[in-house]
Scaffold this motif. Structure first.
Motif, PDB file in Angstrom:
ATOM      1  N   VAL A 162       0.836  -1.198   0.000  1.00  0.00           N
ATOM      2  CA  VAL A 162       0.000   0.000   0.000  1.00  0.00           C
ATOM      3  C   VAL A 162       0.874   1.253   0.000  1.00  0.00           C
ATOM      4  O   VAL A 162       0.635   2.196  -0.778  1.00  0.00           O
ATOM      5  CB  VAL A 162      -0.941  -0.003   1.223  1.00  0.00           C
ATOM      6  CG1 VAL A 162      -1.747   1.297   1.277  1.00  0.00           C
ATOM      7  CG2 VAL A 162      -1.875  -1.204   1.181  1.00  0.00           C
ATOM      8  N   LEU A 165       2.480   1.780  -3.427  1.00  0.00           N
ATOM      9  CA  LEU A 165       1.549   2.336  -4.413  1.00  0.00           C
ATOM     10  C   LEU A 165       1.282   3.811  -4.139  1.00  0.00           C
ATOM     11  O   LEU A 165       1.201   4.622  -5.068  1.00  0.00           O
ATOM     12  CB  LEU A 165       0.239   1.540  -4.381  1.00  0.00           C
ATOM     13  CG  LEU A 165      -0.616   1.638  -5.650  1.00  0.00           C
ATOM     14  CD1 LEU A 165       0.129   1.029  -6.832  1.00  0.00           C
ATOM     15  CD2 LEU A 165      -1.940   0.929  -5.459  1.00  0.00           C
ATOM     16  N   ARG A 166       1.167   4.155  -2.861  1.00  0.00           N
ATOM     17  CA  ARG A 166       0.924   5.568  -2.522  1.00  0.00           C
ATOM     18  C   ARG A 166       2.129   6.428  -2.879  1.00  0.00           C
ATOM     19  O   ARG A 166       1.981   7.600  -3.252  1.00  0.00           O
ATOM     20  CB  ARG A 166       0.608   5.685  -1.033  1.00  0.00           C
ATOM     21  CG  ARG A 166      -0.782   5.146  -0.675  1.00  0.00           C
ATOM     22  CD  ARG A 166      -1.023   5.170   0.817  1.00  0.00           C
ATOM     23  NE  ARG A 166      -2.362   4.665   1.150  1.00  0.00           N
ATOM     24  CZ  ARG A 166      -2.772   4.410   2.391  1.00  0.00           C
ATOM     25  NH1 ARG A 166      -1.950   4.613   3.421  1.00  0.00           N
ATOM     26  NH2 ARG A 166      -3.984   3.963   2.602  1.00  0.00           N
ATOM     27  N   ARG A 172      -6.769   6.919  -4.422  1.00  0.00           N
ATOM     28  CA  ARG A 172      -7.410   5.938  -3.535  1.00  0.00           C
ATOM     29  C   ARG A 172      -8.178   4.905  -4.344  1.00  0.00           C
ATOM     30  O   ARG A 172      -8.219   3.733  -3.982  1.00  0.00           O
ATOM     31  CB  ARG A 172      -8.363   6.669  -2.574  1.00  0.00           C
ATOM     32  CG  ARG A 172      -7.675   7.544  -1.546  1.00  0.00           C
ATOM     33  CD  ARG A 172      -6.833   6.719  -0.568  1.00  0.00           C
ATOM     34  NE  ARG A 172      -7.628   5.797   0.220  1.00  0.00           N
ATOM     35  CZ  ARG A 172      -8.227   6.111   1.367  1.00  0.00           C
ATOM     36  NH1 ARG A 172      -8.124   7.345   1.832  1.00  0.00           N
ATOM     37  NH2 ARG A 172      -8.906   5.209   2.049  1.00  0.00           N
ATOM     38  N   GLU A 175      -5.753   2.479  -5.611  1.00  0.00           N
ATOM     39  CA  GLU A 175      -5.294   1.638  -4.503  1.00  0.00           C
ATOM     40  C   GLU A 175      -6.263   0.504  -4.235  1.00  0.00           C
ATOM     41  O   GLU A 175      -5.852  -0.648  -4.033  1.00  0.00           O
ATOM     42  CB  GLU A 175      -5.129   2.489  -3.243  1.00  0.00           C
ATOM     43  CG  GLU A 175      -4.792   1.672  -1.995  1.00  0.00           C
ATOM     44  CD  GLU A 175      -4.872   2.515  -0.731  1.00  0.00           C
ATOM     45  OE1 GLU A 175      -4.558   3.711  -0.785  1.00  0.00           O
ATOM     46  OE2 GLU A 175      -5.267   1.952   0.315  1.00  0.00           O
TER      47      GLU A 175
END
Length: 264
Positions: A162, A165-166, A172, A175
Motif C-alpha cells: 500500500v 503504491l501511494r 485511492r 489503490e
C-alpha cells in the motif's frame, strides 16, 4: 560449496485420474453402505428407500424432476449473483471508511443471526408466491460470507504494498481496485465457495414455503404423500446442483487466479 538442485515441490493436486476416481470411490462406498443398511435391517421403503428405489423414482419421471431442478438452479444462481453485485461494493465501503464499518458490521451480524427459515414466510407475505421471495432468501443467505470474505481479504493487503503504491501517487480508487481488490481475490473466492453451498440450501428453504415449483416443493409434496423415494431423488439432484456449482467456481478460480493455486 555449492548446493544441489532444490527438491521438486510435491504435487498436492495428485494425478487427474486420482482427482476423479477418489470422489467416485467414496460415492460408491456410501451407496453400498446405504444399500446394505436397507437390506440387513430390513427397513421399509417408505422409511428409507434403497439407492435402487431412488433411481427408479427418478426414472419414472425424469423430465418433471429436471424441470424442477432448473427452477431451483435459476433461483440459486440469481440470488448468488445478486449477493456478489451488492456484497462486494459494500465490503469496499467497509474497508474504505471506519465510520461505515462501525455502522454496517453490527447490522450485518444481526441480519445474519436471524434464522432464514423464519424469514421465508414473511417474504411470501411481502412479495407473493413467485420467484422473487426465493431469490431474496438466497441473497440473504449468501450476502454475509461474500461481504466478510471480501472485506477481510482487502484488509489483509500488506501495508508495504500500500505504501509503495501511494509513493507512486496512486489515487485511492487505484489503490482499492488495482491493489486491494486484486490481493483479496483468493479470499473472495473462499467466501464465494462458502456462499454457493449455502445458496442451494436457501433456495430449498424458500421453496418449502409457498412454492409451486422447485426441488424443495417436490420434497414437501413427496413427504406429504409418503413417497420417500421421490423425496430422496429430489435431494440427490440438489446434491448434484451443489457439486456442479461449487466445482464451477473452483474451475473459475483456477482459470482467473493460477498464481494463487501455486502458492497453496
Amino acid at each position: 560449496m555449492t548446493s544441489g538442485p532444490e527438491p521438486s515441490r510435491p504435487r498436492r493436486q495428485g494425478s487427474t485420474l486420482a482427482i476423479w476416481l477418489l470422489p467416485l470411490f467414496g460415492f460408491v462406498v456410501i451407496l453400498a453402505l446405504w444399500w446394505a443398511a436397507t437390506v440387513v435391517f430390513a427397513i421399509d421403503d417408505f422409511l428409507l428407500p434403497s439407492p435402487f428405489d431412488v433411481a427408479a423414482a427418478f426414472a419414472e419421471q425424469p423430465g418433471y424432476l429436471l424441470d424442477q431442478s432448473l427452477v431451483t438452479l435459476i433461483e440459486t444462481v440469481e440470488g448468488f449473483l445478486l449477493a456478489i453485485v451488492t456484497g462486494v461494493p459494500i465490503a469496499l465501503l467497509i474497508v474504505r471508511s471506519l465510520v461505515l464499518e462501525r455502522i454496517i458490521y453490527p447490522l450485518l451480524l444481526a441480519v445474519n443471526a436471524i434464522p432464514k427459515i423464519a424469514v421465508a414466510p414473511l417474504l411470501v407475505i411481502w412479495m407473493g408466491f413467485g420467484q422473487a421471495p426465493k431469490v431474496v432468501l438466497v441473497f440473504l443467505v449468501c450476502f454475509f460470507p461474500v461481504v466478510i470474505s471480501t472485506a477481510s481479504g482487502m484488509k489483509s493487503t500488506p501495508i508495504e504494498l500500500v505504501d509503495l503504491l501511494r509513493s507512486l501517487n496512486a489515487s485511492r480508487t487505484q489503490e482499492y481496485f488495482k491493489l486491494r481488490l486484486q490481493y483479496a481475490l483468493p479470499q473472495i473466492f473462499v467466501g464465494l465457495k462458502t456462499a454457493i453451498s449455502l445458496a442451494v440450501i436457501g433456495s430449498v428453504i424458500a421453496e418449502f414455503v409457498g412454492a409451486t415449483a422447485g426441488l424443495g416443493y417436490v420434497i414437501v409434496n413427496s413427504g406429504a404423500s409418503a413417497n420417500t423415494s421421490l423425496a430422496f431423488a429430489a435431494m440427490a439432484l440438489l446434491g448434484v446442483i451443489s457439486i456442479v456449482l461449487f466445482y464451477g467456481l473452483v474451475l473459475l478460480e483456477k482459470k482467473l487466479l493460477p498464481w494463487a493455486e501455486e502458492h497453496r
